[in-house]
Every structure is written in C-alpha cells, then in structure tokens.
Design a protein around this motif. Structure first.
Motif, PDB file in Angstrom:
ATOM      1  N   ASP A  76       0.825  -1.207   0.000  1.00 10.00           N
ATOM      2  CA  ASP A  76       0.000   0.000   0.000  1.00 10.00           C
ATOM      3  C   ASP A  76       0.862   1.262   0.000  1.00 10.00           C
ATOM      4  N   LEU A  77       0.706   2.090  -1.038  1.00 11.16           N
ATOM      5  CA  LEU A  77       1.453   3.345  -1.137  1.00 11.16           C
ATOM      6  C   LEU A  77       0.540   4.570  -1.077  1.00 11.16           C
ATOM      7  N   THR A  78      -0.702   4.386  -0.642  1.00  3.81           N
ATOM      8  CA  THR A  78      -1.660   5.488  -0.695  1.00  3.81           C
ATOM      9  C   THR A  78      -1.275   6.662   0.191  1.00  3.81           C
ATOM     10  N   THR A  82       4.692  13.060  -2.723  1.00  5.85           N
ATOM     11  CA  THR A  82       5.576  13.223  -3.879  1.00  5.85           C
ATOM     12  C   THR A  82       6.504  14.407  -3.685  1.00  5.85           C
ATOM     13  N   PHE A  87       7.954   9.781  -5.911  1.00 10.39           N
ATOM     14  CA  PHE A  87       7.599   9.505  -4.531  1.00 10.39           C
ATOM     15  C   PHE A  87       8.676   9.987  -3.558  1.00 10.39           C
ATOM     16  N   TRP A 219       2.154  -2.881  -6.318  1.00 11.76           N
ATOM     17  CA  TRP A 219       2.074  -1.658  -5.532  1.00 11.76           C
ATOM     18  C   TRP A 219       0.685  -1.057  -5.666  1.00 11.76           C
ATOM     19  N   HIS A 220       0.050  -0.771  -4.546  1.00 10.79           N
ATOM     20  CA  HIS A 220      -1.293  -0.193  -4.574  1.00 10.79           C
ATOM     21  C   HIS A 220      -1.213   1.308  -4.324  1.00 10.79           C
ATOM     22  N   THR A 221      -1.652   2.093  -5.319  1.00 11.60           N
ATOM     23  CA  THR A 221      -1.687   3.539  -5.169  1.00 11.60           C
ATOM     24  C   THR A 221      -2.877   4.079  -5.944  1.00 11.60           C
ATOM     25  N   GLU A 222      -3.595   5.005  -5.348  1.00 13.21           N
ATOM     26  CA  GLU A 222      -4.803   5.538  -5.977  1.00 13.21           C
ATOM     27  C   GLU A 222      -4.525   6.751  -6.852  1.00 13.21           C
ATOM     28  N   ARG A 223      -3.366   7.373  -6.684  1.00 10.43           N
ATOM     29  CA  ARG A 223      -3.158   8.658  -7.343  1.00 10.43           C
ATOM     30  C   ARG A 223      -2.127   8.638  -8.463  1.00 10.43           C
ATOM     31  N   HIS A 224      -1.266   7.650  -8.497  1.00  8.81           N
ATOM     32  CA  HIS A 224      -0.113   7.728  -9.391  1.00  8.81           C
ATOM     33  C   HIS A 224       0.034   6.479 -10.242  1.00  8.81           C
TER      34      HIS A 224
END
Length: 418
Positions: A76-78, A82, A87, A219-224
């Motif tokens: 999880d990278l939420t 940046t 990141f 990798w879980h990220t919602e924005r990138h």
C-alpha cells in the motif's frame, strides 16, 4: 558538443554548461530519455537523431532477455507523498517496512540460486532488509554512499561471496556487474528513466546467463501511475496497461517480448470493435472535411493513429499554416491537437498525392457508401467510381457492384474502368 546522460539536461548543473557554451551545436546521448519532473527534452533538443530500443538490443543479442515474475503481494502506497515529480523516499521507507519479511519470503521462492540486486528507498531500510535476508538463508550484503568498505563489498559480490546486494539507489548509474541475473525493485517510481536504470543493472551479457529475472510487486496507489515491467518495452501506454493486466495473472516468469506481442494483439482486437462503431459514425457524418481518424484507418496508418509527441515543439498547437494546409487536403483540423501530429499527417498527405493515391474527400464519399479501405485505391480508381455513382444521380450504386466486397480493377491506359 556531446552531452552525456542527456536526460539530466533540464537540471541546473547541465543548464550552466549549456549556457556557457550557448553557441555550440549540442548532441545529447542517453540510454534513458525520460524526465521524472515531466519537463520535456524538447526544451533543449530540436529532434531525435537516432534511437536504439531495448527490444531491438535484446533481439540483436546485445542485452539479455528479461523475464518478469509478478508477485501477488499488495503493498500500500496510498499515504506516500511526492517530491520533484516522484515519490518521497522518506515516506517510501515507512510504507515498505511492514512488508519486508513477506518480501524476503517471496524472494526465497525465486532468488535462492540467482545473483540478485535489490533497490530500496532508504539506507536504513536497505540495511534492515539485508539482515532479514540473511535470516532467511541468503548471503546478503549492503552498500551505501557512506560505506567505508564499499569497494571490497562490491568486489566480494562480483566474486560470489554474496548472492544478494542491497542498496539505496547507489548503483543506478556507473556500476557494472554482468553476472547479475535478478533485479528486485523495492523503490517504486513514476520515472521511467530511473526504473530503466535499476533494471539495466541486470541486462548485461554474461557466460551461462540465459535471462534476467525481474520481480514485480503489486504496488497499490490511488493517485499515481507506477513504472512496471511493461514500461521497459512498450511505447504505447494502452498496450503497457494491457500487458500489465495479463502479467498479473501469470503464475510463472513471463518473457517481456512475448508478453508485449500478446498485449498488442489483445489491444488491437479490443480497439477494432470500438473503432468500427466510431468509424461508422464518422462515415455518416455530414460535412465537407474528413475526420483524421477515418483517413488514418482507411490508409491503414497505425503509426499515425498511435502517434505520441516527444519534443516540446511537437506538443504545441498546430500552426495556422498547418491548419490551412490540412483543410486544403480535406482534413478536419479540429481533431488535430498538436503540431507534431499535424506535421506527420501533412507529410503523409503530400506523399500520397505525389504517388497518385486516393484523396481524403474521395475516401469519405466512397466509404460512406459502404466501400472498404478506399485509402488503398489510386486517385483515378476512386475518381472513376465516384463518376459512375454521380451518373446515377448519387442515390444508387452501379449495377453488379457490392461495395463491401468491391476491389477496383487495375487502371486501363485511358484511366477508366468503365
């Protein structure tokens, strides 16, 4: 003047050099032509002189084939911020810590008999992971910018006294160990140049080395959008996304070239269905000018349809001169959103005109009546059919003609098929 590592050309240090030699002709050379801060190389360079791609280097035997194994471990990278277009390394280290033991367990399944380099975001994370790997039975070492014994550690790794080398972004440039046959990227990034540099540590040829294994984590990220193995080989983002989807369901290491070919075929199949509907609407659309997409599909110009601008001038809007030229050719300029696309389209239109091929307005008229791929016809073949339809009052197809099956006969000496 030759500028090495030209992907750094926007940086202040490179700008000082360029400003000092402001009258010099500059040739930029780089293996990774991407910029993480999204500034374009076109601010310095006017054109791409030559490109030698990773897939071509692999095919021609200069680099090792790459196989990627997607690990079904979701990280999880939420909560990661940046900085400078990528990141924050401090946030990455914190986000990665809870998963280090699980990652080491996954590596035990794939890397025990391989010579592996692991890239991590922080020195303390790199050192912690080294200790965990040693607990798991690996012979792991760690190097960083403050390591007093760095030369000795690198030498011992090359001579196989260690089989895993952990580092915090120290070995991305200027280090070469051809025997490396596994790379683990635990420093997720949005920057393709950085990702390519990390993976590139394992692409050198070495006796007995058949391929590079690249471990790819979810990798879980919602924005990138993150760089994944597909971005090493795909020029088209749509294909890269499909390739990533396909690889995530694979239970074995996947050869990147084979995966890219399959993804391309999948995308073409999906696109054909969507484009068929769009093209039907375009053919029936009233108006004097032709939609660029209809023209591109009719002449089977995949390079035009998938065009992505690379340099700064290409990304700007089409000039008034380009717009007028497109309209003169019969193309609707409203659908052309950059100068680069306008240029290559005008180049193709001029070439087709010189070769005596069908014009855009002819294509629109005939394809609206059900004829297929009129873009492959000659100007005279299209003109002859239009004349025959006009002679029937524009509301009938000549007797014996089935438009979707029709192939124009070779032109007679007089230029008519009547």
């Amino acid at each position: 003047m030759t500028l090495a590592e030209a992907h750094h050309c926007i940086s202040s240090s490179y700008q000082k050099i360029l400003e000092y030699f402001k009258d010099a002709k500059v040739l930029g050379v780089t293996a990774t032509p991407d910029r993480g801060d999204m500034k374009n190389l076109g601010e310095v360079f006017q054109s791409l002189a030559y490109e030698y791609t990773l897939p071509k280097a692999i095919k021609e035997g200069y680099l090792t084939p790459i196989k990627a194994q997607t690990i079904p471990l979701k990280l999880d990278l939420t909560g990661v911020g940046t900085q400078a277009g990528d990141f924050k390394t401090s946030d990455l280290g914190t986000a990665l810590d809870p998963y280090l033991y699980q990652i080491a367990e996954e590596m035990s399944k794939y890397c025990k008999n391989r010579k592996t380099v692991v890239f991590l975001p922080l020195v303390k994370t790199s050192q912690k992971f080294r200790d965990i790997l040693n607990e798991q039975g690996f012979k792991a070492a760690e190097v960083n910018g403050n390591s007093n014994d760095r030369t000795e550690i690198l030498k011992d790794f090359e001579e196989d006294r260690y089989n895993v080398l952990c580092n915090s972004m120290l070995l991305t440039e200027g280090w070469d160990c051809p025997s490396v046959d596994c790379v683990v990227v635990l420093r997720p990034t949005k920057v393709r140049a950085l990702y390519s540099q990390m993976v590139g540590r394992g692409t050198r040829l070495h006796p007995g080395k058949e391929s590079l294994l690249l471990l790819d984590f979810l990798w879980h990220t919602e924005r990138h959008e993150l760089c994944r193995p597909a971005h090493l080989i795909c020029e088209n983002e749509e294909v890269a996304k499909k390739m990533t989807e396909n690889m995530e369901t694979a239970a074995y290491p996947v050869d990147l070239e084979e995966a890219e070919q399959q993804a391309s075929e999948d995308v073409v199949a999906q696109r054909e269905e969507a484009l068929a509907k769009q093209l039907k609407e375009m053919k029936n659309r009233k108006g004097r000018l032709v939609d660029p997409l209809q023209f591109e599909l009719s002449i089977q110009a995949e390079n035009l349809t998938n065009y992505v601008p690379a340099f700064g001038w290409e990304m700007g809007p089409a000039s008034d001169k380009q717009i007028k030229a497109l309209e003169k050719f019969g193309i609707n300029p409203d659908e052309i959103n950059n100068a680069g696309k306008a240029k290559i389209l005008l180049d193709r239109l001029t070439k087709r005109q010189n070769e005596g091929l069908a014009r855009p307005r002819q294509i629109k008229q005939l394809e609206a009546r059900g004829f297929q791929h009129v873009g492959t016809w000659t100007f005279q073949q299209a003109s002859n059919m239009i004349s025959r339809i006009a002679a029937l009052g524009w509301n009938r197809i000549p007797p014996g003609i089935v438009p979707n099956e029709y192939i124009p006969p070779a032109e007679t000496e007089g230029g008519s098929e009547w």
